[in-house]
Design an enzyme around this catalytic site. Structure first.
Site, PDB file in Angstrom:
ATOM      1  N   TYR A   1      76.101 -40.719 -43.793  1.00  0.00           N
ATOM      2  CA  TYR A   1      76.680 -40.929 -42.639  1.00  0.00           C
ATOM      3  C   TYR A   1      76.936 -39.364 -41.894  1.00  0.00           C
ATOM      4  O   TYR A   1      77.368 -38.606 -42.530  1.00  0.00           O
ATOM      5  CB  TYR A   1      77.797 -41.723 -42.241  1.00  0.00           C
ATOM      6  CG  TYR A   1      79.212 -41.388 -43.083  1.00  0.00           C
ATOM      7  CD1 TYR A   1      79.387 -41.618 -44.445  1.00  0.00           C
ATOM      8  CD2 TYR A   1      80.082 -40.652 -42.224  1.00  0.00           C
ATOM      9  CE1 TYR A   1      80.347 -41.229 -44.963  1.00  0.00           C
ATOM     10  CE2 TYR A   1      81.336 -40.288 -42.876  1.00  0.00           C
ATOM     11  CZ  TYR A   1      81.294 -40.824 -44.261  1.00  0.00           C
ATOM     12  OH  TYR A   1      82.446 -40.228 -44.879  1.00  0.00           O
ATOM     13  N   CYS A   2      77.009 -39.344 -40.762  1.00  0.00           N
ATOM     14  CA  CYS A   2      77.533 -38.127 -39.756  1.00  0.00           C
ATOM     15  C   CYS A   2      78.273 -38.468 -38.637  1.00  0.00           C
ATOM     16  O   CYS A   2      78.413 -39.880 -38.197  1.00  0.00           O
ATOM     17  CB  CYS A   2      76.296 -37.014 -39.553  1.00  0.00           C
ATOM     18  SG  CYS A   2      75.110 -37.649 -38.653  1.00  0.00           S
ATOM     19  N   THR A   3      78.332 -37.849 -37.790  1.00  0.00           N
ATOM     20  CA  THR A   3      79.254 -38.197 -36.488  1.00  0.00           C
ATOM     21  C   THR A   3      78.392 -38.899 -35.363  1.00  0.00           C
ATOM     22  O   THR A   3      78.911 -40.226 -35.132  1.00  0.00           O
ATOM     23  CB  THR A   3      79.546 -36.809 -35.664  1.00  0.00           C
ATOM     24  OG1 THR A   3      80.091 -35.956 -36.594  1.00  0.00           O
ATOM     25  CG2 THR A   3      80.621 -37.031 -34.490  1.00  0.00           C
TER      26      THR A   3
END
Ligand SMILES: [Zn+2]
Ligand SMILES: [Zn+2]
Length: 450
Positions: free
Chosen positions: A198-200
């Site tokens: 996951y990331c922003t």
């Protein structure tokens, strides 16, 4: 039409207040093939300037990556400007959780080589062979699967203040650094485990998931729309948020609260805190976590050295700033030696479920460690030379030179010579020298401020 901003940041802020209109903060990205990024950039600027769009946007041959704000009542007109491009039809616009009318103060659209600096040679693998996208509910379910490894694709200063419970958080300053590190550390799990990332806003995982599949990971999944979209779905569907703390964002807010958990500590006194700030000394600008009390004690600075500088007359401060370029150094944050409390471990990849060790220190009292003694001063060049007798000394260390005549002199080492060669580290037995604007005496003591 002008292709630049004619108003200063202050004038913008005043205008936004006057207009009294609610602004939306949103972000989006799209990978595409853009033949002429320069023209694309100019067209966007001309379409968005009349709509009072403000923000930071990158365009490249490979697509667009945008963080921006606009008046809520221009939202549909704005979306129309996107729909004129085939590759942005039906694009998901991530609307920020917390709205702040001052999140951006000007419109900047820059042409770059890439929309995300990933350091990858895209010709060597199939960038369209991405991981499987998961919505919030499916992501939560996979987090519960013991056969899952969850990796935070963001940088240390982002994952420090908020993350998914149990995630691996690489201790990296940049996205490009993280890819080879993760690959090496997780190589034994390529076949058996689910690699969940996951990331922003999802953009980093788009490329990373394809890269890891190319590197032989069999089961690669990514969080659809990143933490921003996850949070929206969690709220809309009444799910449990397995993301705790704050989501770091690259605008003036520096983070939006997702849950009430405080998972990080003040970098100066160590008490639980997740408020990022930039050092008030313009020449330093270090990004770090500072609690309210320390903000008061240090007047918004990262160290006593910076605090002394902000009390100098403005022209002296300007003279000090000349020629100093901090660039990405400001993101060293928790790793900077000037900060008195650090909880980042020296390991490359943080262990899973490493929830914060709580440590409390009541005062921000200065501690120092003996390093060595003065042995020579070259008056013409204003250079002091010391013999290192204990420990190590690094460029960017804050030091104290102390002696009966010299008194107590503090400074940050910006450049040093070790055994007459430029170097960044000095060890026991080395002769270290650096510029000083006062004469040191033989056997003045050199300390490192901790
Ligand atoms: Zn503090
Ligand atoms: Zn500072």
């Amino acid at each position: 039409m002008q292709l630049y901003n004619t108003l200063s940041a202050e004038e913008r802020a005043a205008l936004i207040d006057e207009a009294g209109k609610q602004r939306l903060t949103l972000s989006f990205y799209a990978y595409a093939r853009i033949e002429d990024p320069k023209k694309f950039r100019d067209d966007l600027f001309m379409a968005w300037e009349p709509l009072e769009v403000l923000g930071r946007i990158y365009v490249a041959h490979e697509g667009i990556n945008a963080q921006l704000s606009l008046p809520a009542d221009h939202f549909y007109e704005f979306r129309d400007t996107l729909e004129t491009y085939d590759f942005m039809q039906g694009i998901r616009l991530n609307v920020a959780v917390e709205q702040n009318d001052h999140s951006f103060l000007k419109l900047t659209i820059k042409v770059r080589d890439k929309i995300v600096a990933d350091g990858l040679n895209d010709d060597t693998f199939d960038v369209t062979n991405k991981g499987i996208h998961l919505g919030a509910a499916d992501f939560n379910a996979m987090l519960d699967d013991p056969n899952t490894i969850v990796v935070d694709m963001r940088n240390h200063y982002e994952s420090e203040i908020g993350h998914f419970v149990g995630s691996i958080k690489p201790d990296v300053d940049t996205f490009r650094e993280s890819l080879p590190i993760i690959e090496t550390q997780l190589s034994e799990f390529k076949e058996g485990k689910n690699l969940l990332m996951y990331c922003t806003g999802g953009i980093r995982c788009e490329k990373a998931s394809a890269y890891f599949k190319h590197k032989g990971f069999n089961n690669v999944y990514q969080l659809e729309g990143g933490i921003i979209e996850y949070t929206r779905q969690v709220k809309a569907e009444g799910l449990q948020s397995k993301f705790i703390g704050k989501n770091f964002v690259f605008d003036h807010r520096l983070g939006e609260r997702i849950t009430d958990d405080i998972v990080s500590n003040c970098h100066q006194c160590g008490k639980p805190c997740d408020t990022h700030t930039n050092c008030a000394n313009e020449a330093c600008h270090l990004l770090f976590i500072q609690c309210e009390e320390c903000a008061e004690t240090f007047e918004g600075c990262c160290s006593t050295a910076c605090n002394e500088i902000i009390h100098l007359p403005e022209d002296e401060q300007k003279a000090l700033r000349r020629g100093i370029k901090n660039g990405n150094m400001i993101f060293k944050k928790g790793k900077s030696d000037v900060l008195t409390f650090r909880n980042s471990s020296p390991g490359v990849v943080g262990t899973a479920v490493a929830e914060p060790k709580r440590r409390f220190e009541t005062t921000a009292k200065i501690k120092k460690a003996y390093v060595g003694k003065g042995i020579h001063f070259f008056p013409k060049a204003s250079i002091g030379q010391f013999l290192v007798e204990e420990g190590e000394l690094y460029v960017s260390n804050e030091i104290l030179i102390s002696g009966p005549t010299t008194g107590e002199q503090k400074l940050i080492i910006e450049e040093m010579f070790v055994n007459d060669q430029p170097a960044t580290t000095a060890r026991k037995g080395d002769l270290v020298s650096f510029k000083l604007d006062y004469r040191i005496r033989l056997s003045d003591k050199l300390y490192k401020i901790l």
